[in-house]
Design a protein around this motif. Sequence first.
Motif, PDB file in Angstrom:
ATOM      1  N   VAL A  23       1.069  -1.208   0.009  1.00 45.76           N
ATOM      2  CA  VAL A  23      -0.032   0.071   0.071  1.00 45.76           C
ATOM      3  C   VAL A  23       0.764   1.322   0.056  1.00 45.76           C
ATOM      4  O   VAL A  23       0.589   2.367  -0.913  1.00 45.76           O
ATOM      5  N   LEU A  24       1.804   1.194   0.765  1.00 46.00           N
ATOM      6  CA  LEU A  24       2.695   2.561   0.816  1.00 46.00           C
ATOM      7  C   LEU A  24       3.382   2.683  -0.274  1.00 46.00           C
ATOM      8  O   LEU A  24       3.598   3.757  -0.532  1.00 46.00           O
ATOM      9  N   LYS A  78      -8.625   7.942  -7.198  1.00 47.40           N
ATOM     10  CA  LYS A  78      -7.922   7.166  -7.901  1.00 47.40           C
ATOM     11  C   LYS A  78      -7.157   6.234  -7.101  1.00 47.40           C
ATOM     12  O   LYS A  78      -7.043   4.887  -7.553  1.00 47.40           O
ATOM     13  N   ALA A  79      -6.626   6.528  -6.081  1.00 46.96           N
ATOM     14  CA  ALA A  79      -5.703   5.542  -5.317  1.00 46.96           C
ATOM     15  C   ALA A  79      -6.416   4.552  -4.751  1.00 46.96           C
ATOM     16  O   ALA A  79      -6.055   3.528  -4.742  1.00 46.96           O
ATOM     17  N   ILE A  80      -7.611   4.717  -4.252  1.00 46.82           N
ATOM     18  CA  ILE A  80      -8.476   3.925  -3.557  1.00 46.82           C
ATOM     19  C   ILE A  80      -8.794   2.734  -4.841  1.00 46.82           C
ATOM     20  O   ILE A  80      -9.025   1.715  -4.316  1.00 46.82           O
ATOM     21  N   HIS A  81      -9.297   3.298  -5.906  1.00 51.58           N
ATOM     22  CA  HIS A  81      -9.606   2.247  -7.031  1.00 51.58           C
ATOM     23  C   HIS A  81      -8.196   1.552  -7.239  1.00 51.58           C
ATOM     24  O   HIS A  81      -8.522   0.292  -7.357  1.00 51.58           O
ATOM     25  N   GLU A  82      -7.037   2.003  -7.323  1.00 52.68           N
ATOM     26  CA  GLU A  82      -5.921   1.208  -7.677  1.00 52.68           C
ATOM     27  C   GLU A  82      -5.822   0.233  -6.413  1.00 52.68           C
ATOM     28  O   GLU A  82      -5.466  -1.019  -6.471  1.00 52.68           O
ATOM     29  N   LEU A  83      -5.881   0.546  -5.115  1.00 45.92           N
ATOM     30  CA  LEU A  83      -5.873  -0.365  -4.141  1.00 45.92           C
ATOM     31  C   LEU A  83      -6.753  -1.437  -4.099  1.00 45.92           C
ATOM     32  O   LEU A  83      -6.463  -2.629  -3.720  1.00 45.92           O
ATOM     33  N   GLN A  84      -7.711  -1.008  -4.230  1.00 44.61           N
ATOM     34  CA  GLN A  84      -8.879  -1.988  -4.348  1.00 44.61           C
ATOM     35  C   GLN A  84      -8.789  -3.130  -5.519  1.00 44.61           C
ATOM     36  O   GLN A  84      -8.892  -4.381  -5.230  1.00 44.61           O
ATOM     37  N   SER A  85      -8.426  -2.578  -6.732  1.00 45.34           N
ATOM     38  CA  SER A  85      -8.189  -3.588  -7.869  1.00 45.34           C
ATOM     39  C   SER A  85      -7.197  -4.453  -7.750  1.00 45.34           C
ATOM     40  O   SER A  85      -7.040  -5.399  -8.084  1.00 45.34           O
ATOM     41  N   ARG A  86      -6.009  -4.032  -7.068  1.00 46.00           N
ATOM     42  CA  ARG A  86      -4.665  -4.603  -7.249  1.00 46.00           C
ATOM     43  C   ARG A  86      -4.517  -5.277  -5.951  1.00 46.00           C
ATOM     44  O   ARG A  86      -3.921  -6.538  -6.001  1.00 46.00           O
TER      45      ARG A  86
END
Length: 105
Positions: A23-24, A78-86
């Motif tokens: 995440v970081l 955008k960051a939330i979307h990336e964290l959830q999808s990846r």
Amino acid sequence: MTTTDIKIARVYTMEGRDHLDRVLNILRDEEKIIGVTVMRGIAGMGMSGEIHTSSLLDLSLELPLIIEFYDEPLKVEKAIHELQSRLKLKHIVSWAATAHTHSIS
């Protein structure tokens, strides 16, 4: 004093689940988020109702972690979307806020 509209997000996870470094790295290197703080909980429970806690006798690696970050609203979304999808993170909350900063003259 200057005010700026921001969005704050919190990722709720547990120690020992290999999420923290990933995440970081995403927030710092890829999304360029300006503010991130990690907090280690001393106790917590989730939907299962199982309490995770630390004690002197049992130093658990299953304590709660909260990864909080903030930036411009669109960058946070955008960051939330990336964290959830990846990373398949399921426990993320977010809300609008205002940053209060002093201008340097």
